[in-house]
Design a protein around this motif. Structure first.
Motif, PDB file in Angstrom:
ATOM      1  N   THR A 178       0.824  -1.195  -0.037  1.00  0.00           N
ATOM      2  CA  THR A 178      -0.180  -0.034  -0.040  1.00  0.00           C
ATOM      3  C   THR A 178       0.729   1.411   0.070  1.00  0.00           C
ATOM      4  O   THR A 178       1.653   1.539   0.750  1.00  0.00           O
ATOM      5  N   VAL A 179       0.664   2.118  -0.976  1.00  0.00           N
ATOM      6  CA  VAL A 179       1.213   3.376  -1.030  1.00  0.00           C
ATOM      7  C   VAL A 179       0.254   4.694  -0.637  1.00  0.00           C
ATOM      8  O   VAL A 179      -0.701   4.663  -1.192  1.00  0.00           O
ATOM      9  N   ASN A 180       0.641   5.368   0.318  1.00  0.00           N
ATOM     10  CA  ASN A 180      -0.073   6.394   0.912  1.00  0.00           C
ATOM     11  C   ASN A 180       0.446   7.732   0.313  1.00  0.00           C
ATOM     12  O   ASN A 180       1.758   8.023   0.246  1.00  0.00           O
ATOM     13  N   PHE A 181      -0.336   8.418  -0.416  1.00  0.00           N
ATOM     14  CA  PHE A 181      -0.131   9.883  -0.720  1.00  0.00           C
ATOM     15  C   PHE A 181      -0.444  11.048   0.261  1.00  0.00           C
ATOM     16  O   PHE A 181      -1.607  10.576   0.673  1.00  0.00           O
ATOM     17  N   THR A 182       0.129  11.853   0.509  1.00  0.00           N
ATOM     18  CA  THR A 182      -0.170  12.943   1.225  1.00  0.00           C
ATOM     19  C   THR A 182      -0.126  14.276   0.811  1.00  0.00           C
ATOM     20  O   THR A 182       0.785  14.461  -0.078  1.00  0.00           O
ATOM     21  N   VAL A 183      -0.677  15.458   0.952  1.00  0.00           N
ATOM     22  CA  VAL A 183      -0.738  16.640   0.541  1.00  0.00           C
ATOM     23  C   VAL A 183       0.500  17.205   0.651  1.00  0.00           C
ATOM     24  O   VAL A 183       1.087  17.194   1.975  1.00  0.00           O
ATOM     25  N   ASN A 184       1.357  18.052  -0.216  1.00  0.00           N
ATOM     26  CA  ASN A 184       2.672  18.464  -0.038  1.00  0.00           C
ATOM     27  C   ASN A 184       2.456  20.085   0.429  1.00  0.00           C
ATOM     28  O   ASN A 184       2.270  20.867  -0.299  1.00  0.00           O
ATOM     29  N   ASN A 185       2.462  19.944   1.870  1.00  0.00           N
ATOM     30  CA  ASN A 185       2.330  21.586   2.283  1.00  0.00           C
ATOM     31  C   ASN A 185       3.614  22.190   2.380  1.00  0.00           C
ATOM     32  O   ASN A 185       3.452  23.362   2.752  1.00  0.00           O
TER      33      ASN A 185
END
Length: 562
Positions: A178-185
């Motif tokens: 599983t690959v999780n993406f997060t917002v680039n803040n």
């Protein structure tokens, strides 16, 4: 005697038997009896019957009829023997799945990546009755999944830049990642980097080339991998998957410090090895197989043997790329030219200054070497000094039941010769005799050669000859070769061959009666004849006298055992 029988000869009757050697010599079928005059042709063609058994899964082991299709005295059957063909059969298949699941980027989340690999379970089976001979296990033993590079999404950062690519066996379960993406803040304005990896799927995804790239955040990556793909294909690789710009895809740099996108271009080594055992129509055999002539000249004595010419076989392995049908220079499977060492021929009555010509010393061009031979004069001059007066017997030596005193004499002779000769190959013979027919030889192993201490059993087995002899109605009376738990080995006696005798009889077991006095007289007569011939040919007479002593000793042992 009838005058017509005397003039024209008695008719001979014989049959042709088809035998299954893998089923304890079972007779598959026998023909009717054929009858004819000695030395005349047997009017029979076994080709249809042989074809029938080949179609049933047999392989022809020996066509005893084709070797001698004429009527012969004392030959009442011709044996055509078969063995069972072995086949490799697929028993089951198993597929293992690799799933890479992406989440966290809402509607921009990439689709899951799914790949499969397959294993095949094979068995070796008997083509005649289909029983399993051997479980060959799973093929291949192991293999690797492709590495999946994580797609770049502007404004998002993944927790894994690549996933999968594990090496698995058929016993493994499906693999999930599983690959999780997060917002680039924290967008970056600094120069960004990316990597294009070329990996070898056939070698556990080993990196064979890597291209490091740099550029501005969120800008298109200006790189074309075609030239590198072409170079690797010329070296024997084939393209499995282009994970960078397949189908005209455009890739971008990221915009987060510490995040370096990775793009995977998967290759697989597809070149094949070609050699004498694995030929290919696209490759000229002269590239990997050559022959040269080695002429051995013998010098040292006036009556030296004639020159002997031997063929030297040179072999190597080359690497072929099937897609282009071209041989790759310095390919993965390339090997240097190799040749077998050449044994120097042994000439009776001589000893040489070398035993073998080592392959590294040979040339692919025809060549001539000189071997210096000298007569074994020392053999005639050496005199034995008996140690024991009375004969006793031992089972410790391969020359079965040879008197200890005579063994000691021979050991003394060899000791006298050690200063003038090197270790020679020894000779052994296994002889099958008919005890009902004055000990006449039925068959033999032929001459077996080996170094002192080497196993004779590795060179010859009595199993098949005894099966054939048993089918002819014989049973074993004595066998001094096959001793339970004993490996027969070549001794270090250079003066006399090792003789092993297996006596067989057609008489009912328990009814054999030995005419001891008559047999002893025959042996003494042979000894007297040999003594008379000693002056004419002393070497031959001595050797035959020693062999006669062995037979005499064997006879004494058999007589005592009754």
């Amino acid at each position: 005697m009838n005058k017509f029988t005397s003039i024209f000869g008695k008719n001979i009757k014989a049959v042709v038997k088809y035998v299954d050697l893998d089923n304890d010599g079972e007779v598959l079928e026998s023909t009717k009896k054929f009858e004819g005059k000695p030395k005349t042709q047997v009017e029979y063609d076994p080709s249809d019957e042989i074809a029938k058994y080949l179609n049933q899964g047999y392989v022809l082991e020996r066509d005893g009829f084709d070797e001698n299709p004429i009527f012969e005295e004392d030959v009442d059957e011709y044996v055509i023997s078969f063995k069972h063909k072995h086949l490799v059969k697929e028993y089951e298949q198993k597929k293992i799945k690799q799933l890479v699941h992406y989440q966290g980027a809402a509607s921009r989340t990439p689709e899951d990546s799914t790949t499969e690999i397959e294993f095949v379970h094979n068995q070796e089976i008997d083509a005649v009755d289909n029983h399993v001979i051997k479980d060959l296990g799973w093929k291949p033993k192991e293999q690797s999944f492709m590495i999946i590079g994580t797609p770049t999404l502007p404004g998002f950062v993944p927790d894994l830049i690549e996933a999968g690519g594990e090496t698995v066996t058929a016993e493994d379960k499906d693999k999930e990642y599983t690959v999780n993406f997060t917002v680039n803040n924290k967008p970056s304005t600094s120069e960004q980097s990316a990597v294009v990896k070329f990996v070898d799927l056939s070698d556990q995804n080993k990196v064979i080339f890597q291209k490091n790239l740099t550029g501005q955040p969120n800008m298109q990556i200006e790189y074309d991998p075609e030239a590198e793909i072409k170079r690797l294909e010329d070296e024997g690789y084939s393209l499995v998957k282009n994970g960078f710009n397949d189908n005209g895809d455009i890739q971008f740099y990221g915009n987060a410090d510490g995040y370096q996108p990775v793009f995977i271009i998967t290759m697989k080594y597809s070149a094949v090895a070609v050699d004498a055992k694995h030929p290919n129509d696209a490759v000229d055999p002269d590239i990997y197989s050559k022959e040269s002539k080695l002429t051995v000249k013998f010098v040292g004595v006036d009556d030296a043997p004639k020159d002997k010419v031997q063929t030297i076989h040179w072999n190597r392995t080359v690497t072929l790329l099937p897609s282009t049908k071209k041989v790759i220079e310095s390919g993965r499977y390339d090997s240097d030219w190799k040749a077998q060492d050449v044994k120097v021929p042994q000439i009776e009555g001589y000893h040489a200054d070398m035993e073998v010509v080592k392959a590294p010393e040979l040339s692919q061009d025809d060549q001539v070497i000189t071997v210096s031979y000298a007569k074994n004069e020392a053999v005639k001059e050496a005199k034995a000094e008996p140690v024991h007066e009375n004969e006793s017997y031992t089972d410790d030596d391969s020359i079965t039941d040879q008197p200890v005193a005579k063994q000691t004499e021979i050991t003394k002779v060899v000791s006298d010769l050690e200063q003038n000769s090197t270790v020679k190959e020894q000779v052994a013979i296994i002889n099958f005799i008919d005890v009902d027919n004055d000990g006449n030889s039925i068959t033999s192993s032929g001459i077996l050669n080996g170094k002192p201490g080497e196993s004779i059993n590795d060179l010859y087995s009595t199993e098949n000859p005894l099966k054939i002899i048993a089918r002819a109605g014989y049973h074993v009376v004595f066998n001094n070769f096959d001793k339970k738990g004993t490996v027969q080995r070549f001794n270090d006696n250079a003066l006399m061959p090792q003789v092993f005798t297996i006596g067989v009889s057609k008489k009912a077991k328990g009814t054999d009666v030995l005419d001891k006095d008559a047999t002893k007289k025959e042996i003494e007569k042979i000894k007297n004849d040999l003594a008379v011939s000693k002056e004419a040919n002393p070497d031959y007479s001595k050797t035959m006298m020693d062999l006669t002593n062995v037979v005499s000793s064997l006879y004494d042992l058999v007589s005592k055992s009754e």
